[in-house]
Structures are given as C-alpha cells and as structure tokens.
Design a protein around this motif. Structure first.
Motif, PDB file in Angstrom:
ATOM      1  N   GLU A 327     -61.721  30.734  52.821  1.00  0.00           N
ATOM      2  CA  GLU A 327     -61.877  29.450  53.516  1.00  0.00           C
ATOM      3  C   GLU A 327     -63.335  29.184  53.881  1.00  0.00           C
ATOM      4  OE1 GLU A 327     -60.247  27.160  57.545  1.00  0.00           O
ATOM      5  OE2 GLU A 327     -59.539  29.173  57.052  1.00  0.00           O
ATOM      6  N   ARG A 328     -64.041  30.213  54.343  1.00  0.00           N
ATOM      7  CA  ARG A 328     -65.418  30.004  54.804  1.00  0.00           C
ATOM      8  C   ARG A 328     -66.439  29.993  53.674  1.00  0.00           C
ATOM      9  NH1 ARG A 328     -68.539  33.149  59.755  1.00  0.00           N
ATOM     10  NH2 ARG A 328     -70.606  32.248  59.353  1.00  0.00           N
ATOM     11  N   PHE A 329     -66.244  30.880  52.683  1.00  0.00           N
ATOM     12  CA  PHE A 329     -67.268  31.054  51.646  1.00  0.00           C
ATOM     13  C   PHE A 329     -66.821  30.632  50.251  1.00  0.00           C
ATOM     14  CE2 PHE A 329     -68.273  34.252  54.930  1.00  0.00           C
ATOM     15  CZ  PHE A 329     -69.579  33.882  55.221  1.00  0.00           C
ATOM     16  N   GLY A 330     -65.525  30.374  50.072  1.00  0.00           N
ATOM     17  CA  GLY A 330     -65.039  30.048  48.740  1.00  0.00           C
ATOM     18  C   GLY A 330     -65.063  31.229  47.793  1.00  0.00           C
ATOM     19  N   VAL A 331     -64.985  32.430  48.339  1.00  0.00           N
ATOM     20  CA  VAL A 331     -65.063  33.664  47.557  1.00  0.00           C
ATOM     21  C   VAL A 331     -63.734  34.409  47.665  1.00  0.00           C
ATOM     22  CG1 VAL A 331     -66.170  35.927  47.365  1.00  0.00           C
ATOM     23  CG2 VAL A 331     -67.558  33.896  47.816  1.00  0.00           C
ATOM     24  N   ASP A 332     -63.217  34.840  46.530  1.00  0.00           N
ATOM     25  CA  ASP A 332     -61.982  35.623  46.506  1.00  0.00           C
ATOM     26  C   ASP A 332     -62.307  37.115  46.510  1.00  0.00           C
ATOM     27  OD1 ASP A 332     -60.064  33.520  46.420  1.00  0.00           O
ATOM     28  OD2 ASP A 332     -60.553  33.201  44.303  1.00  0.00           O
ATOM     29  N   LEU A 333     -61.723  37.829  47.453  1.00  0.00           N
ATOM     30  CA  LEU A 333     -61.869  39.283  47.512  1.00  0.00           C
ATOM     31  C   LEU A 333     -60.652  39.934  46.875  1.00  0.00           C
ATOM     32  CD1 LEU A 333     -63.241  39.901  51.138  1.00  0.00           C
ATOM     33  CD2 LEU A 333     -64.530  39.615  49.009  1.00  0.00           C
ATOM     34  N   GLU A 334     -60.892  40.911  46.008  1.00  0.00           N
ATOM     35  CA  GLU A 334     -59.806  41.628  45.350  1.00  0.00           C
ATOM     36  C   GLU A 334     -59.683  43.030  45.936  1.00  0.00           C
ATOM     37  OE1 GLU A 334     -60.301  41.735  41.166  1.00  0.00           O
ATOM     38  OE2 GLU A 334     -60.643  39.579  40.976  1.00  0.00           O
ATOM     39  N   PRO A 335     -58.458  43.472  46.229  1.00  0.00           N
ATOM     40  CA  PRO A 335     -58.286  44.837  46.729  1.00  0.00           C
ATOM     41  C   PRO A 335     -58.758  45.856  45.707  1.00  0.00           C
ATOM     42  CG  PRO A 335     -56.299  43.539  47.084  1.00  0.00           C
ATOM     43  CD  PRO A 335     -57.184  42.725  46.186  1.00  0.00           C
ATOM     44  N   GLU A 336     -59.348  46.937  46.182  1.00  0.00           N
ATOM     45  CA  GLU A 336     -59.803  47.995  45.287  1.00  0.00           C
ATOM     46  C   GLU A 336     -58.742  49.071  45.072  1.00  0.00           C
ATOM     47  OE1 GLU A 336     -63.457  51.173  45.252  1.00  0.00           O
ATOM     48  OE2 GLU A 336     -63.938  49.066  45.558  1.00  0.00           O
ATOM     49  N   PRO A 337     -57.995  49.493  46.115  1.00  0.00           N
ATOM     50  CA  PRO A 337     -56.976  50.532  45.901  1.00  0.00           C
ATOM     51  C   PRO A 337     -55.818  50.032  45.056  1.00  0.00           C
ATOM     52  CG  PRO A 337     -57.507  50.282  48.244  1.00  0.00           C
ATOM     53  CD  PRO A 337     -58.093  49.113  47.543  1.00  0.00           C
ATOM     54  N   VAL A 338     -55.122  50.977  44.439  1.00  0.00           N
ATOM     55  CA  VAL A 338     -53.889  50.682  43.720  1.00  0.00           C
ATOM     56  C   VAL A 338     -52.773  50.518  44.748  1.00  0.00           C
ATOM     57  CG1 VAL A 338     -52.196  51.548  42.067  1.00  0.00           C
ATOM     58  CG2 VAL A 338     -54.645  51.967  41.706  1.00  0.00           C
ATOM     59  N   ILE A 339     -52.060  49.400  44.678  1.00  0.00           N
ATOM     60  CA  ILE A 339     -50.962  49.160  45.619  1.00  0.00           C
ATOM     61  C   ILE A 339     -49.650  49.458  44.900  1.00  0.00           C
ATOM     62  CG2 ILE A 339     -49.808  47.460  47.069  1.00  0.00           C
ATOM     63  CD1 ILE A 339     -52.534  46.047  47.343  1.00  0.00           C
ATOM     64  N   VAL A 340     -48.917  50.428  45.410  1.00  0.00           N
ATOM     65  CA  VAL A 340     -47.670  50.893  44.777  1.00  0.00           C
ATOM     66  C   VAL A 340     -46.482  50.390  45.579  1.00  0.00           C
ATOM     67  CG1 VAL A 340     -46.303  52.920  44.138  1.00  0.00           C
ATOM     68  CG2 VAL A 340     -48.795  52.935  43.847  1.00  0.00           C
ATOM     69  N   GLY A 341     -45.598  49.650  44.915  1.00  0.00           N
ATOM     70  CA  GLY A 341     -44.402  49.156  45.580  1.00  0.00           C
ATOM     71  C   GLY A 341     -44.545  47.702  45.986  1.00  0.00           C
TER      72      GLY A 341
END
Length: 341
Positions: A327-341
């Motif tokens: 919302e503030r910067f127009g930048v999408d952050l992607e998670p780095e860890p593998v999310i299981v489940g």
C-alpha cells in the motif's frame, strides 16, 4: 547404516521457528546410498515426501501427512587440487557454518562471507544462499542428487542448477523429486577477500582492520550477524522471512523518485535490488508483537516466535506486513522460507 523411522513424529525441535507440527513418519537418512531403497518404498505406498535439513528455512503451517526425510549424512572429501584451487565434496547433512569454519581452517578460501548462515550444506543450493556480497553460485562446482521420479543419480553442473537470486532448479523442474546428496565446491587456495558491504566495512574499521584477511572477514561477518539476527536456539526464527525485492530499472527509478532514501543495489542485468527490511521498518513493524508472533526488534526482516506462536498467527502477521508495504510503496514482498501445508 540409516536409523529406523519414527512414527507420529514431533517436528517442533526440527524447525528453527519451533512451530508445533507432526509428521506421519520421520525417516533419518544417515547414508545417501540408502536413498534409492527408501524412496522406492515411499513411492510404492504413494506417500508424500518432504526433505528436511536443519529446518531453518521452513514454516510448518500444518501437520505433514507423509514421510519427512531428515538428512543427517556426514563427510568432507577432497576430489582434486591444483596450485590455485581445491575441489571439495561435502555431504548434504553437514552443518553449513561448521563447513565454512572447516574450509577456512584448511586454507580453502571463498566462503567467509557466508559464515553463520543456519542450516545444512544440502539446503544451500536450493536457495542459492548469499550474504555480504557473495552467493553460493560464486563457489559452486556441481551438485549430486537422487532423482526420485526417474530413479537415477544426477550430477548437475553449475549451469544445470539454474541459479538466480534465492532461486534454483530445485525450486522448479526438480522440486519435489531431487534429493541433494553432496555439494561440490571449488575454493581458492589464495585469499580473495570480499569486504565491500557497508555493515562489513564498519565492523572491520571498528576493529582497526584496514586490510582484512579471510579470518578477519569471517570474524566480522559473525559479529555483524550476531548483533543483528536472533539465535534460533534462544528465540524461534527462520532468518530472513522475505526476499529483498528486485525491480526493473524503470520501476526502481520511479520508486527512488518518491523515496530517494530507500537502500538499493544495482545488478549487472540492469535490475535493482532493494532492502526489504527498510520497507518493513518504514511501515512501523520493527519490534511489533501479536501474542507470541512478532517482528524482531533489531532486524525487521526477521519474524520471530516468542514462545508458543502458531503458524496461523505468524503467517497472518506476514500477510499484514506485505499489505502495508504494498500500500505504501507499491512493492510486493515474497516470503523466503518454504511454507508447508
């Protein structure tokens, strides 16, 4: 010989976020030669498989219905040596930091900047781990892996590994099928110091070191990481929870026009990498806490489990952080860890 499997296994102490989770079966792997037989048996049962190293880059969002293969293999073997470099094969289950320390003690240079990164050697190529100006791709020769799908051993060259920023073929074409058994490094016998990162330079200057050697860099990296990052043994965390966003030259110029103070690092292909921690900090998240889920008070890129946080609490916090940065910067952050489940 590989130890027998454990049924209904508790995974809380096998992930550095210390999230409560269980697996139908936990199968230690103490000898890579056992992988064909072990994985054939799992395929015959049509059982889901998850490969686990040090558990430092994983979020268990739920229990795992299937078998977790815990890589515990050990071994360091010199394959070749010349006047300039040494080729060393390291078993996937070796602790990453211990391997970096061992290489330095042997006079094998090039990994000093990657000191104190948690996890195992086998996990390093998956993420193409990197820190303070050095990435695994800079030191990697090849990767040996067992392909569960085609039932064959793979000898993957550096090009085969298709490494990018926190990315590799193991997250794409070989995801869910290749189990890394050994990683082969080409290291220099001549010191090749990389000390250009600002945090590293400040630490070395504070120590009165103007012309650092490999041991100086190793010690400085350890000091910087310990000052900024929490110890998973003390407070649960998975290291950096978000990747640093990489923007095109045009998008980066637009962002910097309105936010000139945003830390950024130009890449060779013209793209620009930005510091995710800065965006999160600017949005006021550093040190925030919701129950036992929180943001570390010294490094906004690290989400922490203060004790009994659930995966849903932690992931809800991550989603809200992403939304505020977008919302503030127009930048999408992607998670780095593998999310299981």
């Amino acid at each position: 010989m590989t130890a027998p499997a454990l049924l209904d296994a508790d995974l809380r102490d096998l992930n550095t976020l210390h999230l409560a989770a269980r697996a139908t079966r936990l199968q230690p792997v103490d000898d890579a030669a056992d992988l064909p037989a072990l994985t054939d048996a799992l395929r015959q049962r049509d059982e889901r498989v998850l490969v686990l190293g040090g558990g430092s880059n994983i979020v268990f969002a739920s229990d795992f219905s299937g078998t977790v293969l815990q890589m515990r293999t050990r071994g360091i073997e010199v394959l070749a040596r010349n006047d300039d470099s040494v080729l060393v094969a390291v078993a996937a289950g070796e602790n990453w930091h211990d391997w970096v320390n061992h290489a330095l003690d042997q006079g094998w240079h090039g990994l000093e900047n990657l000191a104190l990164i948690p996890g195992t050697v086998g996990a390093a190529p998956v993420q193409n781990i990197g820190a303070y100006g050095v990435e695994l791709v800079d030191r990697l020769e090849r990767v040996e892996a067992w392909d569960m799908q085609d039932r064959c051993w793979l000898d993957l060259t550096l090009a085969d590994c298709a490494m990018g920023y926190r990315d590799s073929v193991f997250k794409h074409r070989l995801a869910g099928r290749a189990i890394i058994a050994r990683v082969v490094f080409r290291l220099s016998l001549t010191p090749a110091v990389q000390a250009g990162y600002a945090d590293l330079q400040r630490e070395l200057l504070a120590r009165g070191i103007a012309a650092p050697g490999p041991h100086d860099v190793f010690d400085a990296v350890c000091a910087v990481r310990r000052a900024k990052l929490p110890d998973p043994a003390v407070i649960g965390n998975a290291g950096s929870f978000f990747r640093n966003p990489v923007l095109s030259a045009v998008a980066a110029a637009n962002l910097l026009a309105s936010h000139p103070g945003a830390p950024h690092y130009p890449a060779a292909d013209g793209s620009v990498k930005f510091a995710a921690a800065w965006f999160i900090d600017q949005c006021g998240w550093k040190g925030k806490r919701r129950g036992d889920a929180g943001v570390h008070d010294r490094q906004a890129l690290v989400l922490v489990n203060h004790g009994r946080a659930s995966a849903s609490q932690l992931l809800a916090l991550a989603v809200d952080i992403q939304a505020s940065v977008r919302e503030r910067f127009g930048v999408d952050l992607e998670p780095e860890p593998v999310i299981v489940g």
